[in-house]
Design a protein around this motif. Structure first.
Motif, PDB file in Angstrom:
ATOM      1  N   GLU A  47       0.811  -1.215   0.000  1.00 47.07           N
ATOM      2  CA  GLU A  47       0.000   0.000   0.000  1.00 47.07           C
ATOM      3  C   GLU A  47       0.846   1.267   0.000  1.00 47.07           C
ATOM      4  O   GLU A  47       0.515   2.235  -0.679  1.00 47.07           O
ATOM      5  N   ALA A  48       1.960   1.266   0.720  1.00 42.41           N
ATOM      6  CA  ALA A  48       2.804   2.457   0.773  1.00 42.41           C
ATOM      7  C   ALA A  48       3.364   2.798  -0.608  1.00 42.41           C
ATOM      8  O   ALA A  48       3.368   3.960  -1.030  1.00 42.41           O
ATOM      9  N   LEU A  49       3.816   1.788  -1.340  1.00 40.65           N
ATOM     10  CA  LEU A  49       4.365   2.039  -2.674  1.00 40.65           C
ATOM     11  C   LEU A  49       3.272   2.380  -3.679  1.00 40.65           C
ATOM     12  O   LEU A  49       3.470   3.208  -4.570  1.00 40.65           O
ATOM     13  N   ALA A  50       2.104   1.759  -3.539  1.00 37.69           N
ATOM     14  CA  ALA A  50       0.986   2.074  -4.434  1.00 37.69           C
ATOM     15  C   ALA A  50       0.552   3.525  -4.248  1.00 37.69           C
ATOM     16  O   ALA A  50       0.240   4.222  -5.226  1.00 37.69           O
ATOM     17  N   LEU A  51       0.545   3.994  -2.997  1.00 40.31           N
ATOM     18  CA  LEU A  51       0.172   5.391  -2.735  1.00 40.31           C
ATOM     19  C   LEU A  51       1.217   6.358  -3.289  1.00 40.31           C
ATOM     20  O   LEU A  51       0.869   7.419  -3.804  1.00 40.31           O
TER      21      LEU A  51
END
Length: 134
Positions: free
Chosen positions: A43-47
């Protein structure tokens, strides 16, 4: 097979290819991800990726209400990701100020309109010149 129901299947007459290791239970999942080109990111990289592409996403919209909703939803996803403690890279993507993003979107819209008007005026003058030269 006698009725011919399997004659038009994709891959007919082709080798099965690499099915992976005989001990790999998830070979079919890996093939699905490869075939469908699915990207699985934490999720951190997708954001972070969405943050880099957010201006382009907003520029495709034509209504201010939709832009506000997109930015608010983006901010909610960031806050929710910060609250989860599931491991992985930390969420360092900052939330965005909705009013400031809407103002930046308006400025980009005005700039695009001005550019399109200039191009239209240039094409009109070029058509007039061509007609005059005939």
């Amino acid at each position: 097979m006698e009725r011919g129901e399997f004659d038009d299947l994709p891959g007919k007459g082709k080798p099965l290819g690499d099915l992976g290791s005989p001990y790999d239970r998830d070979w079919w999942l890996k093939k699905l991800i490869e075939r469908e080109q699915i990207t699985v990111l934490p999720e951190a990289l997708a954001l972070r990726k969405e943050d880099a592409e957010l201006d382009g996403i907003l520029d495709r919209e034509s209504a201010e209400k939709v832009v506000r909703n997109l930015v608010e939803h983006f901010n909610q996803r960031i806050v929710a990701a910060r609250r989860q403690l599931q491991g992985g890279p930390p969420v360092v993507t900052p939330t965005r100020d909705v009013d400031a993003e809407v103002e930046r979107w308006r400025a980009r819209m005005r700039e695009r309109r001005q550019r399109s008007q200039q191009v239209e005026e240039e094409s009109r003058t070029e058509r007039r010149r061509r007609w005059f030269r005939r």
